[in-house]
Every structure is written in structure tokens, then in C-alpha cells.
Design a protein around this motif. Structure first.
Motif, PDB file in Angstrom:
ATOM      1  N   GLN A  73       0.820  -1.134  -0.016  1.00 38.17           N
ATOM      2  CA  GLN A  73      -0.002   0.019  -0.053  1.00 38.17           C
ATOM      3  C   GLN A  73       0.835   1.446  -0.084  1.00 38.17           C
ATOM      4  O   GLN A  73       0.530   2.294  -0.439  1.00 38.17           O
ATOM      5  N   GLY A  74       2.093   1.101   0.433  1.00 37.10           N
ATOM      6  CA  GLY A  74       2.931   2.118   0.515  1.00 37.10           C
ATOM      7  C   GLY A  74       2.829   3.382   1.678  1.00 37.10           C
ATOM      8  O   GLY A  74       3.558   4.168   1.808  1.00 37.10           O
ATOM      9  N   VAL A  75       2.011   2.775   2.664  1.00 32.62           N
ATOM     10  CA  VAL A  75       1.491   3.896   3.844  1.00 32.62           C
ATOM     11  C   VAL A  75       2.493   3.358   4.994  1.00 32.62           C
ATOM     12  O   VAL A  75       3.014   3.944   5.711  1.00 32.62           O
ATOM     13  N   LEU A  76       2.412   2.087   5.118  1.00 34.74           N
ATOM     14  CA  LEU A  76       3.010   1.572   6.355  1.00 34.74           C
ATOM     15  C   LEU A  76       4.256   0.517   6.109  1.00 34.74           C
ATOM     16  O   LEU A  76       3.741  -0.064   5.040  1.00 34.74           O
ATOM     17  N   ASP A  77       5.246   0.567   6.665  1.00 35.81           N
ATOM     18  CA  ASP A  77       6.407  -0.442   6.490  1.00 35.81           C
ATOM     19  C   ASP A  77       6.274  -1.344   7.684  1.00 35.81           C
ATOM     20  O   ASP A  77       5.872  -0.744   9.026  1.00 35.81           O
ATOM     21  N   THR A  78       6.396  -2.769   7.492  1.00 38.95           N
ATOM     22  CA  THR A  78       5.763  -3.705   8.758  1.00 38.95           C
ATOM     23  C   THR A  78       7.133  -4.284   9.008  1.00 38.95           C
ATOM     24  O   THR A  78       7.957  -4.677   8.248  1.00 38.95           O
ATOM     25  N   GLU A  79       7.213  -5.039  10.074  1.00 42.41           N
ATOM     26  CA  GLU A  79       7.804  -6.154  10.595  1.00 42.41           C
ATOM     27  C   GLU A  79       7.125  -6.915  11.313  1.00 42.41           C
ATOM     28  O   GLU A  79       6.629  -6.488  12.475  1.00 42.41           O
ATOM     29  N   THR A  80       7.291  -8.204  11.142  1.00 43.00           N
ATOM     30  CA  THR A  80       6.251  -9.133  11.840  1.00 43.00           C
ATOM     31  C   THR A  80       6.944 -10.350  12.509  1.00 43.00           C
ATOM     32  O   THR A  80       7.971 -10.932  12.057  1.00 43.00           O
ATOM     33  N   TRP A  81       6.848 -10.659  13.697  1.00 38.02           N
ATOM     34  CA  TRP A  81       7.148 -11.616  14.476  1.00 38.02           C
ATOM     35  C   TRP A  81       6.268 -12.814  15.003  1.00 38.02           C
ATOM     36  O   TRP A  81       5.343 -12.389  15.650  1.00 38.02           O
ATOM     37  N   PRO A  82       6.471 -13.930  14.847  1.00 37.53           N
ATOM     38  CA  PRO A  82       5.889 -14.994  15.536  1.00 37.53           C
ATOM     39  C   PRO A  82       6.191 -14.951  16.766  1.00 37.53           C
ATOM     40  O   PRO A  82       7.408 -14.980  17.319  1.00 37.53           O
ATOM     41  N   VAL A  83       5.006 -15.134  17.826  1.00 39.59           N
ATOM     42  CA  VAL A  83       5.447 -15.229  19.126  1.00 39.59           C
ATOM     43  C   VAL A  83       4.424 -16.085  19.767  1.00 39.59           C
ATOM     44  O   VAL A  83       3.490 -16.832  19.161  1.00 39.59           O
ATOM     45  N   ILE A  84       4.931 -16.530  21.038  1.00 38.28           N
ATOM     46  CA  ILE A  84       4.116 -17.425  22.104  1.00 38.28           C
ATOM     47  C   ILE A  84       3.986 -16.873  23.296  1.00 38.28           C
ATOM     48  O   ILE A  84       4.842 -16.149  23.837  1.00 38.28           O
ATOM     49  N   PRO A  85       2.961 -17.196  23.958  1.00 31.91           N
ATOM     50  CA  PRO A  85       2.767 -16.704  25.443  1.00 31.91           C
ATOM     51  C   PRO A  85       3.963 -17.203  26.152  1.00 31.91           C
ATOM     52  O   PRO A  85       4.648 -18.211  26.209  1.00 31.91           O
ATOM     53  N   TYR A  86       4.495 -16.195  27.006  1.00 27.33           N
ATOM     54  CA  TYR A  86       5.451 -16.524  27.983  1.00 27.33           C
ATOM     55  C   TYR A  86       5.426 -18.032  28.577  1.00 27.33           C
ATOM     56  O   TYR A  86       6.297 -18.676  28.900  1.00 27.33           O
ATOM     57  N   GLU A  87       4.042 -18.308  29.284  1.00 29.71           N
ATOM     58  CA  GLU A  87       3.676 -19.583  29.920  1.00 29.71           C
ATOM     59  C   GLU A  87       4.127 -20.763  28.963  1.00 29.71           C
ATOM     60  O   GLU A  87       4.736 -21.902  29.549  1.00 29.71           O
ATOM     61  N   ASP A  88       3.805 -20.626  27.933  1.00 30.91           N
ATOM     62  CA  ASP A  88       4.199 -21.705  26.804  1.00 30.91           C
ATOM     63  C   ASP A  88       5.565 -21.772  26.632  1.00 30.91           C
ATOM     64  O   ASP A  88       6.263 -23.052  26.586  1.00 30.91           O
ATOM     65  N   PHE A  89       6.227 -20.784  26.727  1.00 27.64           N
ATOM     66  CA  PHE A  89       7.885 -20.807  26.462  1.00 27.64           C
ATOM     67  C   PHE A  89       8.414 -21.415  27.654  1.00 27.64           C
ATOM     68  O   PHE A  89       9.385 -21.946  27.553  1.00 27.64           O
TER      69      PHE A  89
END
Length: 94
Positions: A73-89
Motif C-alpha cells: 500500500q506504501g503507507v506502512l512499513d511492517t516487521e512481523t514476529w511469530p510469538v508464543i505466550p511466556y507461559e508456553d515458552f
């Protein structure tokens, strides 16, 4: 469902190119809905990123699709991370 965090920065060129920037940011964020992605939280931030979205997607492919489409879209630049809840980690490292 997989959990992700997307950090977003308003593209510096978008600030110049779009006088109604808020409308264009909102249009970019509608891409989550288009792909049936559930955004559980959306934050505006002070600092390196302008927005953070916490969302659930069926898998990484959908997360990639959403991020790619928002970026094009040219409006937002993104950075995406997969995450898990701390309890699961914490269970993983026992």
C-alpha cells in the motif's frame, strides 16, 4: 491459530504523498479483516514504531500475505514476529 506481533512505521514518503494520512492508515489496517485475521490489540506507540498489532492468523502464510499487502500500500512499513505466550515458552525450557 498462530500468534503474531506486527510493528508498523508510517512510511516517510506517505507523510508527504497523502494529505489525509489517517484515512490511508485505516485502509491499510482493513487488510487484517480482509484476510479473516483477528487483531486482539492495536497500539499507537512513542518510539521506533508508530503502531503495534497483536493478531492471530491461521498460519504463517496468511501472516505473510497480510504483511506483504500492507507493505504494498506504501503507507506502512511492517516487521512481523511469530510469538508464543511466556507461559508456553517457560514450559519449553524446563
Amino acid at each position: 491459530m498462530a500468534l503474531f506481533i506486527m510493528a508498523m512505521i508510517i512510511n516517510p514518503n506517505a507523510k508527504k504523498d497523502y494529505p489525509d494520512l489517517s484515512h490511508h492508515v485505516n485502509s491499510s489496517l482493513e487488510i487484517f479483516t480482509k484476510h479473516n485475521v483477528k487483531v486482539s490489540n492495536l497500539f499507537a506507540t512513542l518510539g521506533r514504531y508508530d503502531f503495534l498489532a497483536v493478531f492471530e492468523a491461521v498460519d504463517q502464510v496468511i501472516a505473510f500475505k497480510v504483511a506483504s499487502e500492507i507493505n504494498t500500500q506504501g503507507v506502512l512499513d511492517t516487521e512481523t514476529w511469530p510469538v508464543i505466550p511466556y507461559e508456553d515458552f517457560s514450559q519449553l525450557i524446563k
